[in-house]
Design an enzyme around this catalytic site. Structure first.
Site, PDB file in Angstrom:
ATOM      1  N   HIS A 192       7.864-105.278  20.001  1.00 20.74           N
ATOM      2  CA  HIS A 192       7.865-104.502  18.762  1.00 20.74           C
ATOM      3  C   HIS A 192       7.832-103.006  19.005  1.00 20.74           C
ATOM      4  O   HIS A 192       8.259-102.230  18.164  1.00 20.74           O
ATOM      5  CB  HIS A 192       6.691-104.902  17.872  1.00 20.74           C
ATOM      6  CG  HIS A 192       6.902-106.216  17.200  1.00 20.74           C
ATOM      7  ND1 HIS A 192       6.637-107.403  17.820  1.00 20.74           N
ATOM      8  CD2 HIS A 192       7.386-106.524  15.976  1.00 20.74           C
ATOM      9  CE1 HIS A 192       6.945-108.395  16.996  1.00 20.74           C
ATOM     10  NE2 HIS A 192       7.406-107.897  15.878  1.00 20.74           N
ATOM     11  N   GLY A 193       7.281-102.601  20.135  1.00 24.21           N
ATOM     12  CA  GLY A 193       7.257-101.160  20.363  1.00 24.21           C
ATOM     13  C   GLY A 193       6.435-100.804  21.568  1.00 24.21           C
ATOM     14  O   GLY A 193       5.644-101.613  22.072  1.00 24.21           O
TER      15      GLY A 193
END
Lengths: 460, 310
Positions: free
Chosen positions: A323-324
Site C-alpha cells: 500500500h505504501g
C-alpha cells in the site's frame, strides 16, 4: 484522468459510441488507443514506463513458454519479477528505504551518503505491475499459454477501466473476454449504468464529504476526545470504503458498458464477522493475488499451524507494504496478520462464534483500529490518536453531521447483503427505480464534492 | 446503434428526466451560480452582487479592487465629501487583478464613470497565472458571462468548475446575511461596502518578502490603458496595513512598486507611501473594521476632492 471528472464523463461516452459502432476486429485497437490516451492524459512519461514494462513482460513470457530447461525458465521468471519489482521498488520504496537506512546508520553514529530523490510515483504502477506479475507466474506455472499478439497483451495490461486502481485482473477472466466478440445486452447496460451511478454516489457524495471530517480530525489529533476520535475513525472507515469501492464500481460499470465483466473487488466487507471473511470481501483482487502467488508459494497451510501463522504474517506484512512506503502500512499489515492468526488460533481452540450481527459490529471496531495505522502518516500520529481515545475533555468537531451519510449506504448495502443481490434495485417497480436514480443523481450533483478529489488508492 | 438499442425504458425515462431537469436548471439559473434554485458560494455571490451595481456607475467614482476595497471603503462617506456618487466594486483577492480588469471593462462598455480608483492590499499583486487558475474564480466569471481577458484564457478546468459549482448546495454564511438576497440587498444599500465584524488577532509573524507577478502588473496596466482610452481618470490607493503585520522590507518593496506604478501614463498615486495603521482599526490582517473603513474613506475622499469635485 479521474473517474469523477468532467473529462471522464465526456471521454467514456465518446469511447462507447465509437466502440459500439465498430466491428469486433477494430474494437480492441480502439480500446488500446483509448487506454493509452486515458493513462497518458495524466502524464505521458508514465505511459512510456508502462509501455516499457509491457514490452519486457511480453517478450519474457513468450520466451518462457518456448523454454524447457528448468534453470532457464527460473532465470526468466526471476528476471521478469526483478524488472517489475525493480520499477515498483524504485518509484515507490526508494526514498523510504534510503531514509530508513540513513536513520538507522545515524542511530549507530554513522553518516549516510544515501540521499532521497524527488520521485513522482506513476499512478497505477502497483496495480498493473501485479497484474503483469500474475500473468508471468501463470505462464511459468504452465497454467496458461502466453498471449501471442503484442497489442493484445498491451491491452490486457492497460485496459483503462481497471488500469489506475484495479481490480487486479487475472488472465483467464480479462483476456478471455478481450479476445472474443462481446455481446451487449440490456442486462449488461443496466448493470453498468447503475454501477457508475452508485459508484459516483459513494465516491463524490459519501467519501469526499467524510474526507473533510477525517482530514480535520487527523490534522487536529490533540483536540480530539474519545467521542470525536471515534467519529473521525468511523468517518475514515467509510471514506476509504466508499472511495475505493466507489472507484471499483465505476470501473466495473464502465467495463460492463463495453461488454466486459470485471471481477468483483468488494463484497460488503463491513458485514464481515472475522478477518478471514473480511479479506474475502475487501479488495478481493489483491487478497486473492497475495493468496495465490505469495501465501501459497510460501507453503500456505500445508506445513502445520506454526508455518501457516508465519505465512499469514509474511503475506499480510508484504500486503501492507504494497500500500505504501511507510512504517504505518507495515504496522497495518502486521496488525491484519495478527488478527488472522489470533482468530484462527482462538477460533480453533474455543470454537466460539458470536451471533453474526454482533460479530460484524465487534469486528468492525477491530477493522477501525487497523484504519488508524492506515490513515496516520507516522507512528507518532497513531499514538496521538490512541491517546485521544483516553480523553473525555470537551472537544469540537466541525461538520460532524456528514456522518449521517453512512445511514443510506448501510441501508442500501444491508438490503443487498441480505438478499445476496448487488442489483436488488432492479427488482423494485420501474417508476420507483426512476425516482431512485433521479434521487441519487440529484443528491450527488448538489451535495457531492466534485472538484479535485483524487482517489485514495491512486497513491498506491 | 447497438448501444442505444440496449438502453432499457427505465434508463431512457431517467435520461430524459435528467436532461429536462438540467435544461430548466441551466436556463433559469444565474449564469455564474445555481441561484435562485441554490444559494451561491460567498465568493460567487460577491461577484454577482457587484455586477448588479454596475448599472449605477454612470458619472460615479468607481472603487475597484480586492476585498480590502469592499470591506475598507464606504461609498456614502466619499459621496458626501465629494458630492459625486460613489460605487464600490471591490471583490476578492481570488478574483485577481485580471478579474478587476474584466469587471471594470464590463462596466465601461455600457457606462461612463467619473473616475476609477484602484484599491489594493499589497497581497493582491501576488497571484500569478497559475494562482488565478488554482482560484478558478476568474475563469468561471469569464465563461459564465461570455467575456474575454487578454491575460487569461479559460480552460477545461474552469468549465468543469463552473458547471459543478452551479450545482453545488451551499449554506450562505450568516455573517454575510444568511442568503444571497440579503447579501445583495445589503451591498445595494451601501453601494458595495460590506462591514467586517471579525475581531483583530495579531499575526504570529510579520509578513516578509513582497511579491508582485507579471500577470498582475500587466492586468493593472491593461486596466489603466482601457480606462484611459475611454477618457476616464484612474487613481491608485493602497489599503492600509496593520502596523504589526508587515516588516520594513516588505513595506519598502511595496512602496517601490507603488512609485513605479506612479510613473505609468494614465494613473495617479494618491498616497506617497503604503500606510500602516494602529491594529485597533482592523478586523483582520487585510480588512479594516467599520471605524477603520470610515477613516480610510474620509482620507480617500479628501485626496480625491481636488480631482473629482462635482
Amino acid at each position: 484522468m479521474l473517474f469523477n471528472s468532467l473529462e471522464y464523463l465526456l471521454f467514456l461516452p465518446c469511447v462507447l459510441l465509437l466502440y459500439h459502432s465498430l466491428p469486433f476486429r477494430l474494437q480492441n485497437p480502439l480500446l488500446l488507443a483509448a487506454s493509452y490516451f486515458f493513462y497518458g492524459y495524466w502524464d505521458w512519461r508514465f505511459l512510456l514506463l508502462m509501455i516499457l514494462s509491457t514490452c519486457c513482460d511480453f517478450a519474457l513470457a513468450n520466451a518462457l513458454a518456448r523454454t524447457e530447461t528448468p534453470f532457464a525458465r527460473k532465470a526468466m521468471l526471476a528476471l521478469s519479477i526483478s524488472i517489475n519489482l525493480g520499477a515498483l521498488g524504485f518509484f515507490k520504496y526508494y526514498n523510504f528505504f534510503a531514509d530508513s537506512m540513513a536513520r538507522l546508520l545515524q542511530s549507530f553514529g554513522f553518516h549516510s551518503n544515501v540521499g532521497t530523490l524527488h520521485i513522482i510515483l506513476p499512478v497505477g504502477i502497483s496495480f498493473y505491475t501485479f497484474q503483469s506479475m500474475g500473468y508471468i507466474i501463470d505462464v511459468y506455472r504452465r497454467d496458461i499459454k502466453p498471449i501471442r499478439g503484442f497489442f493484445s497483451y498491451a491491452l490486457f495490461v492497460s485496459y483503462f477501466p481497471q488500469l489506475m486502481a484495479g481490480p487486479i485482473e487475472r488472465f483467464a477472466n480479462l483476456f478471455g473476454q478481450l479476445s472474443n466478440p462481446r455481446t451487449m445486452t440490456k442486462e449488461l447496460a443496466s448493470e453498468g449504468a447503475y454501477l457508475i451511478l452508485w459508484g459516483m454516489f459513494k465516491k463524490i457524495l459519501i467519501a469526499d464529504n467524510l474526507a473533510e471530517l477525517a482530514n480535520y480530525g487527523f490534522s487536529n489529533l490533540s483536540s480530539l476526545n474519545f467521542f470525536t476520535a471515534l467519529a473521525v475513525i468511523y468517518a475514515f472507515a467509510f471514506q476509504i470504503y466508499c472511495d475505493f469501492s466507489g472507484y471499483t464500481d465505476i470501473a466495473r460499470g464502465s467495463s460492463l458498458l463495453l461488454g466486459i465483466r470485471l471481477r468483483l473487488n468488494f463484497d460488503f466487507p463491513y458485514f464481515s464477522a472475522g478477518p478471514s471473511e473480511f479479506w474475502q470481501r475487501w479488495h478481493i483482487s489483491l487478497s486473492t493475488w497475495l493468496r495465490d502467488y505469495l501465501y501459497v508459494s510460501l507453503g500456505g497451510n500445508r506445513h502445520g499451524s506454526l508455518r501457516t501463522y508465519r505465512n499469514l504474517m509474511v503475506t499480510m506484512i508484504l500486503g501492507g507494504l504494497w500500500h505504501g512506503a511507510n512504517w504505518t502500512f507495515l504496522l497495518w499489515g502486521f496488525y491484519q496478520g495478527l488478527l488472522l492468526v489470533a482468530f484462527r488460533f482462538f477460533g480453533r481452540k474455543t470454537g466460539f462464534r458470536p451471533p453474526r450481527a454482533v460479530g460484524a459490529i465487534l469486528f468492525f471496531q477491530l477493522v477501525c483500529v487497523g484504519w488508524v495505522f492506515f490513515r496516520a502518516s507516522s507512528l507518532g500520529e497513531c499514538l496521538d490518536f490512541f491517546a485521544a481515545l483516553g480523553r473525555f475533555t470537551p472537544s469540537y468537531l466541525p461538520r460532524v453531521h456528514v456522518l449521517v451519510l453512512i445511514v443510506p449506504l448501510l441501508l442500501m448495502e444491508g438490503v443487498q447483503f441480505l438478499r445476496k443481490d448487488m442489483f436488488s434495485v432492479f427488482r423494485i417497480h420501474p417508476a420507483m427505480r426512476v425516482l431512485f436514480y433521479l434521487g441519487i443523481y440529484l443528491i450527488t450533483m448538489v451535495a457531492g464534492k466534485w472538484e479535485s478529489n483524487s482517489f485514495i488508492y491512486f497513491q498506491f | 446503434m447497438k448501444l442505444f438499442a440496449v438502453i432499457s425504458p427505465v434508463g431512457w425515462i431517467t435520461l430524459v428526466c435528467i436532461f429536462l431537469m438540467e435544461a430548466v436548471f441551466l436556463a433559469r439559473s444565474e449564469s455564474l451560480a445555481g441561484f435562485p434554485f441554490l444559494q451561491p458560494t460567498s465568493d460567487d455571490a460577491t461577484v454577482m452582487a457587484k455586477r448588479a451595481l454596475i448599472r449605477r456607475t454612470d458619472g460615479a467614482i468607481v472603487l475597484i479592487g480586492d476585498s480590502s476595497c469592499m470591506f475598507g471603503l464606504i461609498p456614502g462617506i466619499i459621496q458626501e465629501a465629494t458630492r459625486v456618487p460613489c460605487i464600490n466594486l471591490g471583490t476578492l483577492l481570488s478574483f485577481t487583478m485580471a478579474g478587476y480588469e474584466s469587471l471594470l471593462e464590463e462596466t465601461e462598455e455600457t457606462h461612463v464613470p467619473a473616475a476609477v480608483v484602484v484599491v489594493l492590499n499589497p497581497r493582491a499583486f501576488q497571484p500569478d497565472l497559475a494562482g488565478a487558475r488554482r482560484f478558478g474564480m476568474l475563469g468561471r466569471y469569464l465563461l459564465a458571462y461570455g467575456r474575454g481577458n487578454r491575460g487569461y484564457a479559460p480552460g477545461f478546468k474552469d468549465f468543469q468548475s463552473l458547471l459543478f459549482r452551479k450545482h453545488q448546495l451551499n449554506s450562505f454564511p450568516e455573517e454575510f446575511g444568511g442568503s444571497f438576497d440579503a447579501f445583495a440587498g445589503e451591498l445595494d444599500s451601501t453601494a458595495g461596502y460590506f462591514p467586517e465584524f471579525h475581531r483583530y488577532l495579531a499575526p504570529k509573524n510579520r509578513e516578509t518578502g513582497f511579491v508582485s507577478s507579471d500577470f498582475t502588473r500587466n492586468a493593472l496596466a491593461r486596466l489603466v490603458a482601457h480606462s484611459r482610452s475611454k477618457g476616464i481618470p484612474v487613481y491608485f490607493w493602497w489599503s492600509p496595513l496593520p502596523q504589526d503585520a508587515v516588516d520594513p522590507g516588505y513595506l519598502s518593496a511595496a512602496n517601490a512598486l507603488g512609485r513605479e506604478i506612479g510613473t505609468w501614463d494614465g494613473i495617479k498615486l494618491l498616497q506617497d507611501t503604503l500606510p500602516t495603521w494602529h491594529p485597533g482599526l482592523f478586523a483582520t490582517v487585510t480588512h479594516l473594521n467599520a471605524r477603520g473603513a470610515e477613516a480610510n474613506s474620509r482620507i480617500l475622499a479628501g485626496k480625491l476632492l481636488p480631482f473629482v469635485r462635482h
